[in-house]
Design an enzyme around this catalytic site. Sequence first.
Site, PDB file in Angstrom:
ATOM      1  N   ARG A 242      -5.664 -21.763  28.135  1.00 25.47           N
ATOM      2  CA  ARG A 242      -4.781 -20.796  27.478  1.00 25.47           C
ATOM      3  C   ARG A 242      -5.587 -20.170  26.493  1.00 25.47           C
ATOM      4  NH1 ARG A 242      -1.914 -20.769  31.267  1.00 25.47           N
ATOM      5  NH2 ARG A 242       0.312 -21.185  31.291  1.00 25.47           N
ATOM      6  N   GLU A 271      -2.661 -11.434  26.500  1.00 28.49           N
ATOM      7  CA  GLU A 271      -2.751 -10.963  28.136  1.00 28.49           C
ATOM      8  C   GLU A 271      -1.582  -9.833  28.301  1.00 28.49           C
ATOM      9  OE1 GLU A 271      -2.747 -14.245  30.971  1.00 28.49           O
ATOM     10  OE2 GLU A 271      -4.348 -15.207  29.870  1.00 28.49           O
ATOM     11  N   HIS A 290      -6.847 -13.770  34.696  1.00 24.01           N
ATOM     12  CA  HIS A 290      -5.916 -15.108  34.845  1.00 24.01           C
ATOM     13  C   HIS A 290      -5.777 -15.535  36.332  1.00 24.01           C
ATOM     14  CE1 HIS A 290      -2.658 -17.408  32.693  1.00 24.01           C
ATOM     15  NE2 HIS A 290      -3.026 -18.112  33.617  1.00 24.01           N
TER      16      HIS A 290
HETATM   17  C1  DGY Z   1      -0.211 -22.091  34.826  1.00 18.98           C
HETATM   18  O1  DGY Z   1       0.099 -22.627  35.785  1.00 18.98           O
HETATM   19  O2  DGY Z   1      -0.069 -22.362  33.709  1.00 18.98           O
HETATM   20  C2  DGY Z   1      -1.024 -20.894  35.192  1.00 18.98           C
HETATM   21  O3  DGY Z   1      -1.916 -20.393  33.994  1.00 18.98           O
HETATM   22  C3  DGY Z   1      -0.034 -19.670  35.546  1.00 18.98           C
HETATM   23  O4  DGY Z   1       0.597 -19.548  34.394  1.00 18.98           O
END
Ligand code: DGY
Length: 324
Positions: A242, A271, A290
Amino acid sequence: MVKPSVLVTRRWPAAVEQRLAAEYEVELNRSDRPLTPSELREAFLKYDAVLPTVTDRIGPDALDVPKAQTRILANYGVGYSHIDLENAKRHGMAITNTPDVLSDCTADLAMTLMLMVARRAGEGERQLRAGDWDGWCPTHLVGTKVSGKTLGIIGFGRIGQEVARRAHFGFGMKIVVFNRSPVDQQVLEQFSAVQENSVDDLLPLCDFVSLHCPGGPETRKLINSRRLDLMKPDAFLINTSRGEVVDEFALAQSLMFETIGGAALDVFEREPAIHPMLQQCTRNLVMLPHLGSATREARQAMGFRVLDNLHDFFDGKPPRDRVA
Ligand code: DGY
């Protein structure tokens, strides 16, 4: 029997949307535009289940409703730091996620980033497409060898372990790990991995550091300027977890002053906005939008895993992936 009402906040793979529509009273988001906090508030008053994802900030404002109709937030994705768990629980909502089904693909992408930044693949592609390549020469875009190096993995859950498998068996890398709860010796032995007592102990040992811990308040800016200074001057930082786990300003400074070798990021604090200083780091920073779980296979499996959780919940059973 009346079917439970379900809101899907973004477009999902067609096969999953079709199954949802066949089994529930479904509202799909055909425009694929992220919902505003006020639209989320309306949804919590109206639907039995809301199926959010990482682009939905479900904070105190979105949950500021007198009495929610929603009984389950069945998140599409493994990470759920975008959901205010305490407030959602106060409304009696169950919260589920979609682990396992995206571990392979996210680990594949972490390896992609590691190779891209070490071997200067992004720079090379940009140069070639711009028509600036003058041809082979011994000093052209010389990068760093990956095979046999030491990889530090912070967060040794399912995705972290899949990265270790690829790096150790595929690239002969030595694996060093830090996890907030101690990792079982048998799990470590699979990858001949060594466990460190703290992030601070791990960082100076590694040529590559890959982040796989959850987001949220506990890991916010875990990688800050002090910790970046603990990394070797030629080491690389990879983040597919993250964005909030890394202090982006501190990272941009380390990249600009070249106190680390480079970084590769798939996730960002705000983001889709990218920190303007990161945008300026063109030589030693690779960035992707992402894409960790972005394969046909994983995205479809994530949707069906949400369906499993909904089935359990509406059948009165504990959902298999309940996180709160
Ligand atoms: C997750 O599964 O957490 C990915 O980053 C997409 O949200």
